[in-house]
Enzyme design. Structure first.
Site, PDB file in Angstrom:
ATOM      1  NE  ARG A  50      -3.539  -1.987   2.053  1.00 47.46           N
ATOM      2  CZ  ARG A  50      -4.733  -2.472   3.096  1.00 47.46           C
ATOM      3  NH1 ARG A  50      -4.993  -1.290   3.666  1.00 47.46           N
ATOM      4  NH2 ARG A  50      -5.492  -3.518   2.857  1.00 47.46           N
ATOM      5  CE  LYS A 107     -15.982   4.799   8.962  1.00 49.35           C
ATOM      6  NZ  LYS A 107     -14.761   4.901   8.292  1.00 49.35           N
TER       7      LYS A 107
HETATM    8  C1  LIG Z   1     -17.582  -0.816   9.005  1.00 52.18           C
HETATM    9  C2  LIG Z   1     -16.314  -1.014  10.151  1.00 52.18           C
HETATM   10  N1  LIG Z   1     -16.988  -0.317  11.374  1.00 52.18           N
HETATM   11  C3  LIG Z   1     -15.484   0.533  12.492  1.00 52.18           C
HETATM   12  C4  LIG Z   1     -14.730   1.192  11.451  1.00 52.18           C
HETATM   13  C5  LIG Z   1     -13.592   2.050  12.316  1.00 52.18           C
HETATM   14  O1  LIG Z   1     -14.256   3.240  12.609  1.00 52.18           O
HETATM   15  P1  LIG Z   1     -12.869   4.315  12.439  1.00 52.18           P
HETATM   16  O2  LIG Z   1     -12.966   4.534  11.787  1.00 52.18           O
HETATM   17  O3  LIG Z   1     -14.016   5.533  13.063  1.00 52.18           O
HETATM   18  O4  LIG Z   1     -12.100   3.739  13.584  1.00 52.18           O
HETATM   19  C6  LIG Z   1     -14.392   0.789  10.408  1.00 52.18           C
HETATM   20  C7  LIG Z   1     -13.244   1.811   9.340  1.00 52.18           C
HETATM   21  O5  LIG Z   1     -13.673   1.762   8.209  1.00 52.18           O
HETATM   22  C8  LIG Z   1     -16.255  -0.024   9.672  1.00 52.18           C
HETATM   23  O6  LIG Z   1     -15.859   0.576   7.820  1.00 52.18           O
END
Ligand SMILES: Cc1ncc(COP(=O)(O)O)c(C=O)c1O
Length: 425
Positions: free
Chosen positions: A21, A247
């Site tokens: 990556r 997000k």
């Molecule tokens: C389904 C899911 N749960 C939890 C997370 C983790 O969230 P965070 O980015 O706030 O650590 C992600 C991250 O992309 C995710 O896709």
């Protein structure tokens, strides 16, 4: 012993599998989202980001930035400690109340990320339930899998969204045994949605607890932005609702909401909550502002869905292999890690469009893809520009279009423009 060798070998292996990556060196520009500066080794260029999880652009919303400025000028930068030792700042307490209200739950608990919230909560809840059996969807996020592993509890993986398989496993465990069903509302790589109501029915029938990850739905779905459970009126049927602030809310942090007793137990027993510094007041204040805004404003959600639908439509019209998705996520199939990386590189270097390649282990081998995330700020013009760039890249690299048909030539943009005006208004 030559310690470094092991690390070099591990990296070589990633190169050999074409899934090493590389992070693009970006700088976001307030007021110009989704534009950003890309600092490459040769130059600094302005580009368009098409893969941000700041799904609604709230990371640059004037109210959110103002809340941050205000909190930093009054309270400084960091929290100053763990929640237990002087880090329990007032904006954080307010944020937890806001989150509990968002999901119609008795209480909320904030963590430093969504990842940590899943890992710490799932492991703690399952450890506190005697002889707990965890039933976990096979496509659950890595943070949930870590939580399941760390709990030390017995687990059964059910086939993705497969109610018959879940029921078979629940039945085999029996009504008396403690059971925790862990699943997501929106699966972020394919953009499909779990049958939440039917899972809640099964949980009721077999006396199981339920834990849902709404990370890719909070802020974006439901009348108040409470996610798919909010949209479908199901919040009260799920025990624990987990989400992120990073997000659609545009800041940082993760959380769980649920019954007071469960939240208090996680607060009191989870090492991932106890032994780490609290979220800074600036982040908490900005998050609360963002949540409050999205609880009442429908405009971001409406535009988000509109531009996502339009993007799918325009790309599919150009015979690009858009994978089926019920949500705002637009995956485009490539099916090869090297081609996926090359497509991403060419998009950035030749077209000034940034879409990170998604390769194994994030998705199964052979399903490598570009994951496009349109936002309310991706205009009709940007969508057409994306389509043209993708068609050029697909043609230049010989990536298969869908249905083996010829791509729409660039000169045929009139057709697309019509589609834009028809689908997007
Ligand atoms: C389904 C899911 N749960 C939890 C997370 C983790 O969230 P965070 O980015 O706030 O650590 C992600 C991250 O992309 C995710 O896709």
């Amino acid at each position: 012993m030559d310690y470094r060798r092991f690390f070099e070998d591990a990296i070589d292996q990633l190169h050999a599998e074409k899934r090493y990556r590389v992070f693009a060196n970006l700088e976001r520009i307030v007021g110009k989202f989704p534009r950003a500066l890309w600092r490459s080794s040769e130059a600094t260029r302005e580009i368009t980001v098409w893969c941000s999880n700041d799904y609604l652009g709230m990371g640059q919303h004037p109210k959110v930035i103002a809340a941050m400025h205000d909190a930093s000028s009054r309270m400084g930068s960091g929290a100053g400690g763990t929640r237990n030792i002087s880090g329990n700042n007032h904006p954080l307490v307010e944020l937890e109340a806001e989150l509990a209200d968002l999901h119609d739950k008795e209480a909320g608990l904030v963590f430093t990320s969504g990842f940590v919230s899943n890992e710490a909560s799932i492991s703690t809840i399952a450890r506190l339930l005697p002889n707990c059996l965890i039933l976990s969807d096979e496509l659950n996020h890595a943070s949930m899998i870590e939580g399941v592993k760390r709990s030390g509890a017995e687990k059964r993986i059910f086939r993705h969204n497969d109610l018959a398989h879940l029921e078979e496993l629940l039945k085999a465990a029996g009504r008396e045994r403690a059971k925790l069903i862990v699943f997501e509302s929106i699966y972020s790589m394919d953009g499909d949605i779990a049958p939440i109501g039917a899972i809640a029915d099964l949980a009721e029938k077999y006396n199981a607890m339920t834990y849902i990850d709404e990370v890719h739905a909070v802020g974006m779905y439901g009348e108040r932005g409470g996610g798919i459970t909010d949209r479908e009126g199901l919040s009260h049927r799920i025990d624990i609702i987990e989400g992120t602030l990073a997000k659609a809310f545009g800041t940082l942090g993760g959380y769980i909401t649920g019954p007071k007793s469960v939240i208090d137990a996680v607060r009191s027993y989870a090492p991932g909550f106890i032994f780490t510094t609290a979220l800074p007041p600036v982040i908490a204040a900005a998050s609360t502002e963002s949540i409050r805004h999205l609880k009442v404003s429908q405009e971001e959600r409406r535009l988000h869905q509109q531009q996502a639908q339009l993007t799918k439509h325009v790309l599919a019209q150009a015979n690009l292999p858009v994978m089926p998705s019920e949500t705002h996520i637009v995956p485009i199939h490539v099916g090869d890690p090297e081609l996926c990386k090359k497509a991403s590189d060419r998009l950035l270097e030749k077209h000034g469009i940034y879409i990170q390649p998604i390769n194994y282990p994030t998705v199964p081998r052979g399903t490598e893809r570009l994951r496009v995330t349109p936002t309310p700020f991706h205009t009709n013009e940007l969508i057409v520009e994306l389509k043209d760039a993708l068609v050029e890249v697909w043609t230049a690299l010989g990536i298969p279009f869908s249905k083996d048909s010829t791509p729409v030539p660039e000169s045929n943009n009139r057709v697309i423009t019509l589609a834009v005006s028809k689908a997007g208004g």
